[in-house]
Write a protein that holds these residues in place. Structure first.
Motif, short mmCIF file in Angstrom:
data_model
loop_
_atom_site.label_atom_id
_atom_site.label_comp_id
_atom_site.label_asym_id
_atom_site.label_seq_id
_atom_site.Cartn_x
_atom_site.Cartn_y
_atom_site.Cartn_z
N ILE A 120 -4.60 7.11 -20.49
CA ILE A 120 -5.57 6.32 -21.02
C ILE A 120 -5.67 5.78 -19.35
N ALA A 121 -7.30 5.24 -18.58
CA ALA A 121 -7.42 4.81 -17.52
C ALA A 121 -8.09 2.99 -18.26
N THR A 122 -7.71 2.26 -16.93
CA THR A 122 -7.67 0.60 -17.85
C THR A 122 -8.97 0.27 -16.36
N THR A 123 -9.10 -0.54 -16.81
CA THR A 123 -9.74 -1.25 -15.28
C THR A 123 -9.15 -1.86 -15.03
N GLU A 124 -8.00 -2.84 -14.64
CA GLU A 124 -7.08 -3.20 -13.94
C GLU A 124 -6.52 -2.70 -12.94
N LYS A 125 -6.46 -2.07 -12.37
CA LYS A 125 -6.75 -0.72 -11.61
C LYS A 125 -7.44 -0.05 -11.15
N PRO A 126 -7.45 0.29 -9.88
CA PRO A 126 -8.49 1.28 -9.26
C PRO A 126 -8.15 2.40 -10.21
N LEU A 127 -8.79 3.91 -10.37
CA LEU A 127 -8.57 5.01 -10.85
C LEU A 127 -8.12 5.79 -9.60
N ALA A 128 -8.80 5.60 -8.27
CA ALA A 128 -8.35 6.22 -7.88
C ALA A 128 -8.90 5.28 -6.05
N VAL A 129 -8.63 6.27 -4.72
CA VAL A 129 -9.36 4.62 -3.46
C VAL A 129 -9.98 5.99 -2.77
N ILE A 130 -10.77 6.08 -2.26
CA ILE A 130 -11.26 7.11 -1.32
C ILE A 130 -11.38 6.20 0.59
N VAL A 131 -10.75 7.26 1.47
CA VAL A 131 -10.84 6.89 2.31
C VAL A 131 -11.22 7.33 2.98
N ASP A 132 -11.92 6.83 4.21
CA ASP A 132 -12.07 7.48 5.30
C ASP A 132 -11.21 7.14 6.68
N LEU A 133 -11.15 8.13 7.29
CA LEU A 133 -9.67 8.70 7.68
C LEU A 133 -10.13 9.64 9.49
N GLU A 134 -11.41 9.74 8.85
CA GLU A 134 -12.49 10.68 9.91
C GLU A 134 -12.66 9.83 11.52
N ASP A 135 -12.17 8.16 11.19
CA ASP A 135 -11.82 7.52 12.38
C ASP A 135 -10.80 6.66 11.42
N LEU A 136 -9.60 6.36 12.33
CA LEU A 136 -9.18 5.38 12.06
C LEU A 136 -9.10 4.14 12.94
N VAL A 137 -8.36 2.89 12.10
CA VAL A 137 -8.53 1.69 13.19
C VAL A 137 -7.06 1.20 13.27
N LEU A 138 -6.62 0.60 14.45
CA LEU A 138 -5.42 0.42 14.89
C LEU A 138 -6.00 -0.83 15.09
N ASN A 139 -4.69 -2.34 14.06
CA ASN A 139 -4.52 -3.48 13.97
C ASN A 139 -3.75 -3.60 15.02
N LEU A 140 -4.19 -4.94 15.89
CA LEU A 140 -3.17 -5.45 16.90
C LEU A 140 -3.18 -6.85 16.64
N THR A 141 -2.21 -7.85 16.76
CA THR A 141 -2.46 -9.43 16.62
C THR A 141 -1.52 -9.33 18.30
N VAL A 142 -2.50 -10.10 18.89
CA VAL A 142 -1.56 -10.95 19.98
C VAL A 142 -2.32 -12.35 20.18
N THR A 143 -1.57 -13.00 21.35
CA THR A 143 -1.34 -14.11 21.51
C THR A 143 -3.03 -14.58 22.12
N ALA A 144 -2.96 -16.38 22.44
CA ALA A 144 -4.67 -16.66 22.12
C ALA A 144 -4.59 -16.40 23.68
N GLU A 145 -3.37 -16.06 24.00
CA GLU A 145 -3.98 -15.96 26.08
C GLU A 145 -4.09 -14.92 26.61
#
Length: 285
Positions: A120-145
């Protein structure tokens, strides 16, 4: 008694002469000592000091597959890791309103697939997720300076999974996150699927630039008693040159001193050298 004194004086004289001869021999040995060294040429140019920033990779997009109504999964056409195109059939689900066919809303790779045929599949969570891996995102965090070191559209070298490639900055946050740091995103090409989401990547950005400076390998610099110096080779001898360091960055050092571009500086063997010592150049680099 007189003979004894004469004998003692003679022995003392012989001892002094032997000591002098020994000193002369030691000095001769020192003069004849030749130290093997490796050298390279003093360079002149710009020294760019870089800062390393670390971040993690993520898919460039994630699209959850949500059901409009709960129901029994009658057919499941995909599995985790499988690539799909937009409008490919993902599954059919028997709901109270009838059979529903679930399609891929975008192209990518199936991830986080939930359930199996007959479940039984519900509406509370996704049946699956489709991800795009041809390009990846690099997430960085830096100071304001540090945000001023980056520029949207510019490409910077990164090291990920022991591989060096380039990443293009796509966005620079104007507002801090909950930790007070500013988010920056970069795009990483992943055509051959060499990289996965969640990998740590190191990106290098120019932080300072010393223009028109004398530059030597950092390994050529000797630090002693609060002073810095290098050894320049002239007429098969090591000449000690005191220098003033203006900037050091990993394997290169910019400096000021009585040295010119093209001078041969000792990079290996320097620790046993003294000013004026004879040397034998075994390697030039």
């Amino acid at each position: 008694m007189k003979k004894v004194r004469i004998t003692l004086a003679a022995l003392l004289l012989l001892t002094m002469l032997a000591a002098c001869n020994q000193d002369e021999e030691n000095n001769a040995d020192k003069k004849d000592t030749v130290t093997p060294v490796e050298i390279t040429a003093v360079n002149k140019g710009d020294l760019i000091v870089e800062r390393s920033v670390y971040g993690r990779t993520a898919p460039s997009s994630t699209t959850p597959i949500m059901l409009q109504a709960p129901g029994e999964i009658t057919t499941l056409e995909v599995e985790n890791g499988e690539k799909v195109e937009e409008d490919d059939v993902i599954a059919t689900v028997q709901t109270p309103a009838g059979t529903r066919t679930i399609y891929a809303e975008t192209s990518g790779e199936i991830a986080e697939l939930q359930g199996e045929e007959g479940a039984i599949a519900t509406t509370e969570k996704p049946l699956a997720v489709i991800v795009d891996l041809e390009d990846l995102v690099l997430n960085l965090t830096v100071t304001a300076e540090a945000t001023s070191l980056f520029e949207v559209g510019e490409k910077y070298p990164i090291i990920i999974n022991e591989t060096e490639i380039s990443a293009e900055i796509t966005s620079i946050g104007k507002l801090p996150n909950e930790t007070g740091m500013y988010p920056i995103e970069a795009k990483i090409p992943n055509d051959d699927n060499n990289f996965l989401p969640g990998m740590v990547a190191e990106i290098s950005v120019p932080e300072n630039k010393i223009k028109d400076a004398l530059i030597v390998p950092t390994e050529a610099v000797v630090e002693e008693s609060g002073k810095s110096f290098i050894y320049i080779i002239k007429d098969d001898k090591a000449i000690e040159k005191e220098i003033k360091i203006t900037e050091t960055h990993s394997d290169q050092t910019a400096f000021e001193g009585d040295v010119k571009k093209g001078d041969q500086v000792v990079t290996s063997g320097k620790l046993t050298l003294t000013d004026g010592a004879k040397v034998n150049v075994v390697k030039e680099g």
